[in-house]
Design a protein around this motif. Structure first.
Motif, mmCIF file in Angstrom:
data_model
loop_
_atom_site.group_PDB
_atom_site.id
_atom_site.type_symbol
_atom_site.label_atom_id
_atom_site.label_comp_id
_atom_site.label_asym_id
_atom_site.label_seq_id
_atom_site.Cartn_x
_atom_site.Cartn_y
_atom_site.Cartn_z
ATOM 1 N N GLU A 415 0.822 -1.212 0.000
ATOM 2 C CA GLU A 415 0.000 0.000 0.000
ATOM 3 C C GLU A 415 0.856 1.263 0.000
ATOM 4 O O GLU A 415 0.527 2.243 -0.674
ATOM 5 N N LYS A 418 2.023 1.876 -3.391
ATOM 6 C CA LYS A 418 0.937 2.447 -4.194
ATOM 7 C C LYS A 418 0.819 3.950 -3.940
ATOM 8 O O LYS A 418 0.615 4.738 -4.877
ATOM 9 N N VAL A 419 0.951 4.355 -2.673
ATOM 10 C CA VAL A 419 0.880 5.786 -2.335
ATOM 11 C C VAL A 419 2.032 6.535 -2.995
ATOM 12 O O VAL A 419 1.851 7.633 -3.538
ATOM 13 N N ASP A 435 -5.454 4.457 -0.411
ATOM 14 C CA ASP A 435 -4.287 3.607 -0.168
ATOM 15 C C ASP A 435 -3.656 3.896 1.190
ATOM 16 O O ASP A 435 -3.159 2.981 1.862
ATOM 17 N N GLN A 438 -5.651 2.165 3.833
ATOM 18 C CA GLN A 438 -5.407 0.733 3.824
ATOM 19 C C GLN A 438 -4.081 0.397 4.488
ATOM 20 O O GLN A 438 -3.965 -0.590 5.222
#
Length: 467
Positions: A415, A418-419, A435, A438
């Motif tokens: 995650e 993803k960020v 994200d 999460q």
């Protein structure tokens, strides 16, 4: 979720012993104890201070069960955060049962597995990773696993995770705030600082994830397969390592037809040695099954000790050995292999040097020893210990040993990455916030800030009753 019932359980191992400890926890623990405990000095234990010990008897209707020591721990200054009573009685199983049955009649109920520690978690005395470390501490059987469990129970791991979560949460709050002012196109979160934070979190997560490889072997022991042709001394080597007659030793080839396993602690690290059936062509059905198991154990092992007989080493046998070693190396390129040349007490010093020169072509570590005379055993132990990265352990760094934590760390890292990608790509704040939330969720899973009944049930079901 907090159960108002007062629970009771035996806190020491079941069976007869010198002393046993019966533990109660709950709002009514002290009042229930006062009904059955008579102090030798006539004290009313309901009026006594916390963390005090009192001598007296456990009795009912004039019938004395035992003379005991009763310890009082008042909430919130107890292990569970509730009123806790510990009764130290004589270790007769009859006395234990009689006292527990008496307390059950007075209003207690039997504690479930891990319920005392579960209550400590629910009452904020421990976070979830610290609670799990309690079980690891109880089951630790060597210095290294004990050291890791103690560090985790003191909060070393959870404090590191909490700090990262708190910093990420601060930025998440600013990102969420931006969503409320989306029409005004303002940025409350400094993107440069945010990028630096994400890099730092990613670095820490990768370090913790990498530490699991070390932590897992320390916690569960390092499997070491002892393999080779029949009658080269595999069982003798196992006996020499363990310093006991664990395996049957015979001059008859094929004596070991199944795997034999035992554990040994070397330098505070647990090793699980596996003596296997000799590898050779055979028409014996049972021996063939044993040889098949040998190859299965090679696959499971983290280190392979390949034994050869120094007396039988010749050019042709070394060529065969080279083929076997190449097979293992090709199938398991990262698996350490040690060529252990046994029975060197039967050859001269000149023959030893010549043999070492011939073995150089195999390009693997070699050790010369005599398992029968226990010559070279310490050198082998030191070599095995060198395969374990104990540097992090010596430096008291955080080491992950829990599979649940490892899984959550992997998901949190995914995650965070993803960020980072979203930050570089300039995606809208509302998508990036998803994200971040999460990642925060997976951080919270480790410490117990995010949890559910099913997760807690799975964790505490593995505890012993009374802890």
């Amino acid at each position: 979720m907090i159960d108002p019932n007062t629970i009771v359980a035996l806190a020491t191992p079941s069976g007869a012993g010198a002393v046993a400890i019966i533990r109660m926890s709950g709002e009514n623990a002290i009042s229930i104890a006062s009904e059955v405990f008579q102090s030798v000095s006539g004290k009313d234990i309901t009026n006594q201070k916390t963390h005090t010990i009192h001598l007296g008897t456990i009795a009912e209707d004039g019938k004395i069960y035992d003379q005991v020591l009763l310890s009082i721990f008042k909430n919130p200054n107890s292990y569970t955060g509730e009123n806790v009573i510990e009764i130290s009685c004589h270790g007769s199983t009859f006395i234990q049962q009689q006292i527990i049955q008496l307390l059950l009649r007075k209003g207690c109920r039997m504690a479930q597995a891990g319920e005392f520690t579960l209550r400590a978690f629910l009452n904020g005395k421990l976070d979830l990773s610290q609670a799990e470390a309690v079980a690891d501490l109880i089951s630790s059987d060597n210095e290294a696993s004990h050291q890791i469990a103690m560090q985790q129970m003191r909060g070393g791991f959870s404090s590191e995770i909490k700090k990262l979560r708190e910093e990420l949460l601060n930025f998440a709050s600013l990102i969420e705030l931006e969503l409320d002012f989306a029409e005004e196109d303002v940025e409350f979160a400094d993107r440069t600082q945010f990028h630096d934070l994400l890099n730092r979190i990613e670095f820490v997560l990768k370090r913790l994830i990498d530490s699991f490889a070390v932590g897992n072997v320390i916690k569960n022991g390092i499997p070491v397969a002892i393999v080779g042709e029949p009658n080269v001394g595999k069982s003798t080597l196992l006996n020499a390592l363990l310093n006991e007659e664990r395996a049957i030793v015979s001059e008859i080839a094929g004596t070991t037809r199944d795997t034999i396993e035992d554990e040994l602690v070397i330098g505070g690290i647990g090793f699980r040695f596996i003596d296997t059936a000799g590898i050779r062509e055979t028409i014996d059905v049972i021996e063939s099954i044993g040889i098949k198991k040998t190859f299965e154990k090679i696959e499971q092992a983290q280190v392979v000790l390949y034994l050869v007989d120094s007396v039988q080493c010749s050019v042709s046998s070394l060529n065969s050995l080279k083929i076997e070693i190449e097979k293992i190396k090709n199938q398991f390129p990262l698996k350490p292999i040690i060529i252990v040349v046994n029975k060197v007490d039967l050859i001269s010093s000149e023959e030893r040097l010549e043999l070492l020169e011939q073995l150089e072509i195999l390009n693997v570590k070699q050790i010369l020893l005599s398992a029968k005379n226990k010559e070279g055993i310490d050198e082998l132990k030191n070599q095995l210990l060198s395969f374990v990265n104990t540097g992090a352990l010596r430096n008291n760094e955080t080491i992950v040993t829990n599979t649940r934590h490892y899984d959550s760390l992997l998901k949190a890292l995914e995650e965070i990455q993803k960020v980072k990608f979203g930050l570089h790509s300039g995606i809208p704040s509302d998508l990036m916030a998803i994200d971040i939330r999460q990642a925060l969720y997976y951080f919270g899973e480790i410490t117990g800030e995010v949890t559910n009944d099913e997760l807690l049930g799975n964790i505490f079901a593995n505890f012993c009753i009374g802890k």
